[in-house]
Design an enzyme around this catalytic site. Structure first.
Site, PDB file in Angstrom:
ATOM      1  NE  ARG A  59      -2.251  -1.669   3.160  1.00 10.25           N
ATOM      2  CZ  ARG A  59      -2.592  -2.730   3.860  1.00 10.25           C
ATOM      3  NH1 ARG A  59      -3.728  -3.309   3.634  1.00 10.25           N
ATOM      4  NH2 ARG A  59      -1.810  -3.197   4.807  1.00 10.25           N
ATOM      5  CD  GLU A  96       0.784  -9.936  18.047  1.00 13.60           C
ATOM      6  OE1 GLU A  96       0.344  -9.343  17.038  1.00 13.60           O
ATOM      7  OE2 GLU A  96       0.080 -10.333  18.988  1.00 13.60           O
TER       8      GLU A  96
END
Ligand code: AMP
Length: 171
Positions: A59, A96
């Site tokens: 993006r 994560e």
């Protein structure tokens, strides 16, 4: 700015439970909003000495290309591993769960090129922090990190160089 914020759609539990995903496709698809968002961001940098915009896959390419066009610069792509055809320089960073890496062409910059790194959204800041290291390691000088939107509660800014972060829409 509120109208631009409102057109971004919240998608709860995407891509996994507990995450509220900021869907910017609704802003991109709206001609007036897209035009305004690009103009507002580009206006900040008009008259500055900028040599390249760096766009982060995927993006970040959208905002990056629009900014580069408005500012009359080129755009350099930072991509996922294995996508760039020439010799690359890469960086790994923690997610994560596990880790990821990103690559740039090793001849992307002339020494001292001033760059703006563009991405759609600042969340934890891990991705942008890695890209800042990658561009600096390859000889560029960071002018600023530019985002359409920022999730302020995640404090991603704390991972990025002081005073070199700008986001248009804050959530
Ligand atoms: P981060 O490294 O955590 O700052 O986020 C990296 C990328 O993940 C950003 O470029 C965003 O495109 C995407 N991202 C992370 N969290 C969200 C979210 N809540 N909504 C939309 N995109 C997100």
């Amino acid at each position: 700015m509120d109208d631009l914020k409102q057109i971004i759609r919240d998608i709860p539990d995407f891509p996994k439970k507990g995450i509220i995903f900021k869907d910017i496709t609704t802003l991109l698809a709206d001609a007036k909003s897209f035009h305004r968002m690009v103009d507002l961001l580009a206006h900040r940098y008009l008259g500055e000495k900028i040599d390249q915009i760096v766009g982060i896959e995927a993006r970040g390419f959208i905002l990056g290309a629009a900014l580069a066009y408005k500012l009359g610069t080129g755009i350099t792509l930072v991509r996922k591993p294995g996508k760039l055809p020439y010799k690359t320089s890469s960086i790994s960073y923690e997610l994560e769960y596990g880790h990821d890496s990103l690559e740039i062409h090793e001849d992307a910059f002339q020494p001292g090129d001033r760059v703006i790194v563009a991405d759609d959204l600042l969340a934890t800041g891990g991705t942008m922090a890695a890209v800042v290291k990658l561009v600096e390691r390859n000889g560029a000088v960071l002018h600023e990190c530019a985002f359409m939107a920022e999730l302020e509660f995640l404090n991603g800014r704390s991972k990025l160089p002081d005073g070199k972060v700008y986001s248009l829409l804050k959530f």
